[in-house]
Design a protein around this motif. Sequence first.
Motif, PDB file in Angstrom:
ATOM      1  N   HIS A  79      -4.269  11.193   3.794  1.00 34.19           N
ATOM      2  CA  HIS A  79      -3.543   9.933   4.018  1.00 34.19           C
ATOM      3  C   HIS A  79      -2.070  10.131   3.652  1.00 34.19           C
ATOM      4  O   HIS A  79      -1.748  10.795   2.664  1.00 34.19           O
ATOM      5  CB  HIS A  79      -4.164   8.837   3.161  1.00 34.19           C
ATOM      6  CG  HIS A  79      -3.742   7.455   3.515  1.00 34.19           C
ATOM      7  ND1 HIS A  79      -2.513   6.945   3.180  1.00 34.19           N
ATOM      8  CD2 HIS A  79      -4.388   6.475   4.184  1.00 34.19           C
ATOM      9  CE1 HIS A  79      -2.424   5.698   3.604  1.00 34.19           C
ATOM     10  NE2 HIS A  79      -3.558   5.383   4.214  1.00 34.19           N
ATOM     11  N   GLU A  80      -1.178   9.544   4.419  1.00 34.75           N
ATOM     12  CA  GLU A  80       0.266   9.705   4.174  1.00 34.75           C
ATOM     13  C   GLU A  80       0.683   9.222   2.784  1.00 34.75           C
ATOM     14  O   GLU A  80       1.643   9.731   2.206  1.00 34.75           O
ATOM     15  CB  GLU A  80       1.074   8.972   5.246  1.00 34.75           C
ATOM     16  CG  GLU A  80       0.831   7.476   5.266  1.00 34.75           C
ATOM     17  CD  GLU A  80       1.489   6.759   6.441  1.00 34.75           C
ATOM     18  OE1 GLU A  80       2.089   5.702   6.186  1.00 34.75           O
ATOM     19  OE2 GLU A  80       1.399   7.249   7.567  1.00 34.75           O
ATOM     20  N   TYR A  81      -0.052   8.266   2.218  1.00 38.66           N
ATOM     21  CA  TYR A  81       0.272   7.763   0.885  1.00 38.66           C
ATOM     22  C   TYR A  81       0.169   8.863  -0.173  1.00 38.66           C
ATOM     23  O   TYR A  81       0.926   8.879  -1.151  1.00 38.66           O
ATOM     24  CB  TYR A  81      -0.648   6.590   0.531  1.00 38.66           C
ATOM     25  CG  TYR A  81      -0.359   5.965  -0.807  1.00 38.66           C
ATOM     26  CD1 TYR A  81       0.855   5.324  -1.054  1.00 38.66           C
ATOM     27  CD2 TYR A  81      -1.293   6.004  -1.827  1.00 38.66           C
ATOM     28  CE1 TYR A  81       1.126   4.748  -2.285  1.00 38.66           C
ATOM     29  CE2 TYR A  81      -1.034   5.425  -3.062  1.00 38.66           C
ATOM     30  CZ  TYR A  81       0.171   4.798  -3.285  1.00 38.66           C
ATOM     31  OH  TYR A  81       0.435   4.235  -4.500  1.00 38.66           O
ATOM     32  N   MET A  94     -10.992   8.572  -1.476  1.00 38.50           N
ATOM     33  CA  MET A  94     -10.966   8.964  -0.066  1.00 38.50           C
ATOM     34  C   MET A  94     -12.388   9.179   0.433  1.00 38.50           C
ATOM     35  O   MET A  94     -13.329   9.273  -0.363  1.00 38.50           O
ATOM     36  CB  MET A  94     -10.165  10.254   0.098  1.00 38.50           C
ATOM     37  CG  MET A  94      -8.717  10.149  -0.320  1.00 38.50           C
ATOM     38  SD  MET A  94      -7.878  11.726  -0.018  1.00 38.50           S
ATOM     39  CE  MET A  94      -6.226  11.328  -0.470  1.00 38.50           C
ATOM     40  N   LEU A 177      -8.191   4.374  -0.648  1.00 41.14           N
ATOM     41  CA  LEU A 177      -7.622   4.578   0.685  1.00 41.14           C
ATOM     42  C   LEU A 177      -8.691   4.600   1.778  1.00 41.14           C
ATOM     43  O   LEU A 177      -8.435   5.036   2.890  1.00 41.14           O
ATOM     44  CB  LEU A 177      -6.845   5.902   0.733  1.00 41.14           C
ATOM     45  CG  LEU A 177      -5.656   6.040  -0.207  1.00 41.14           C
ATOM     46  CD1 LEU A 177      -5.031   7.418  -0.074  1.00 41.14           C
ATOM     47  CD2 LEU A 177      -4.618   4.953   0.057  1.00 41.14           C
ATOM     48  N   THR A 178      -9.887   4.121   1.460  1.00 36.85           N
ATOM     49  CA  THR A 178     -10.987   4.225   2.433  1.00 36.85           C
ATOM     50  C   THR A 178     -11.086   3.039   3.381  1.00 36.85           C
ATOM     51  O   THR A 178     -11.841   3.086   4.344  1.00 36.85           O
ATOM     52  CB  THR A 178     -12.340   4.403   1.720  1.00 36.85           C
ATOM     53  OG1 THR A 178     -12.610   3.243   0.916  1.00 36.85           O
ATOM     54  CG2 THR A 178     -12.338   5.667   0.863  1.00 36.85           C
ATOM     55  N   GLU A 180      -9.026  -0.239   5.666  1.00 35.36           N
ATOM     56  CA  GLU A 180      -7.890  -0.314   6.597  1.00 35.36           C
ATOM     57  C   GLU A 180      -6.556  -0.315   5.856  1.00 35.36           C
ATOM     58  O   GLU A 180      -5.590   0.309   6.278  1.00 35.36           O
ATOM     59  CB  GLU A 180      -8.005  -1.565   7.471  1.00 35.36           C
ATOM     60  CG  GLU A 180      -6.923  -1.661   8.515  1.00 35.36           C
ATOM     61  CD  GLU A 180      -7.087  -2.872   9.423  1.00 35.36           C
ATOM     62  OE1 GLU A 180      -6.179  -3.080  10.257  1.00 35.36           O
ATOM     63  OE2 GLU A 180      -8.081  -3.595   9.305  1.00 35.36           O
ATOM     64  N   TYR A 181      -6.518  -1.032   4.716  1.00 33.42           N
ATOM     65  CA  TYR A 181      -5.296  -1.108   3.924  1.00 33.42           C
ATOM     66  C   TYR A 181      -5.571  -0.547   2.524  1.00 33.42           C
ATOM     67  O   TYR A 181      -6.613  -0.838   1.942  1.00 33.42           O
ATOM     68  CB  TYR A 181      -4.791  -2.549   3.805  1.00 33.42           C
ATOM     69  CG  TYR A 181      -4.456  -3.160   5.134  1.00 33.42           C
ATOM     70  CD1 TYR A 181      -3.287  -2.803   5.812  1.00 33.42           C
ATOM     71  CD2 TYR A 181      -5.317  -4.078   5.736  1.00 33.42           C
ATOM     72  CE1 TYR A 181      -2.985  -3.358   7.043  1.00 33.42           C
ATOM     73  CE2 TYR A 181      -5.018  -4.634   6.974  1.00 33.42           C
ATOM     74  CZ  TYR A 181      -3.859  -4.263   7.618  1.00 33.42           C
ATOM     75  OH  TYR A 181      -3.560  -4.797   8.845  1.00 33.42           O
ATOM     76  N   PRO A 182      -4.639   0.239   1.956  1.00 31.56           N
ATOM     77  CA  PRO A 182      -4.832   0.748   0.592  1.00 31.56           C
ATOM     78  C   PRO A 182      -4.972  -0.398  -0.403  1.00 31.56           C
ATOM     79  O   PRO A 182      -4.339  -1.444  -0.269  1.00 31.56           O
ATOM     80  CB  PRO A 182      -3.551   1.545   0.331  1.00 31.56           C
ATOM     81  CG  PRO A 182      -3.040   1.905   1.681  1.00 31.56           C
ATOM     82  CD  PRO A 182      -3.411   0.746   2.566  1.00 31.56           C
ATOM     83  N   PRO A 193       1.234   1.040  -2.323  1.00 31.33           N
ATOM     84  CA  PRO A 193       0.655   1.431  -1.026  1.00 31.33           C
ATOM     85  C   PRO A 193       1.138   0.522   0.098  1.00 31.33           C
ATOM     86  O   PRO A 193       1.560  -0.570  -0.119  1.00 31.33           O
ATOM     87  CB  PRO A 193      -0.846   1.284  -1.249  1.00 31.33           C
ATOM     88  CG  PRO A 193      -1.047   0.634  -2.559  1.00 31.33           C
ATOM     89  CD  PRO A 193       0.255   0.593  -3.278  1.00 31.33           C
TER      90      PRO A 193
END
Length: 193
Positions: A79-81, A94, A177-178, A180-182, A193
């Motif tokens: 994830h980019e975060y 994750m 992060l699993t 739709e939104y962190p 996030p």
Amino acid sequence: MLVLKANKENSIHIFRMAGELNEPVIFPTDTIYGIGAPVTDIEANRKVYEAKGRERNKPFPVLAGSIEQVQSLIRGPIHEYAYKVWPGPVTLIMNAAEGLAPELVKDMKIAVRVPADEDLRELLLSIGAPVSATSANLSGKDYSPYITNIIRDFKNSIKFILNAGSQSGEPSAIVDLTEEYPKILRGTPEHQP
């Protein structure tokens, strides 16, 4: 019980010895003391549950030496975060890769972190596998930052300890992060996030 000063050489030595005996290690992280073993050493990770008195349905978070090492633990891309908060004191939940030990996974999710401490990251890379790292306290008891208390609590159950003196840092923040939104589950990460 073998207690050595936490430095690069001793850390490699302790983890090598513990690995040969399938034993976990108490070691300093960049936040607090953890207890763990390489994720590939199932027997040592099971001993952590026994030492802590921890329920088997609570998997351990994992420390990785690099984002590349994390990739072996998860399903899908990073994830980019993660690139904003690692290395650092943020544990990310994750989607877990297939085939990981149940001590590390719950509901097909895994908690993983790349620590800020460069020496710890190098140790993790030299071990060749990420390492589980649950807090060094007995289940149901508060964490103590004093190594003397940690040694007292685990003197009959953990054979290898790396001593860095008191570790009074805060546990890492946790972000899921699993979905739709962190979602922040614990703490306040520096980067939202």
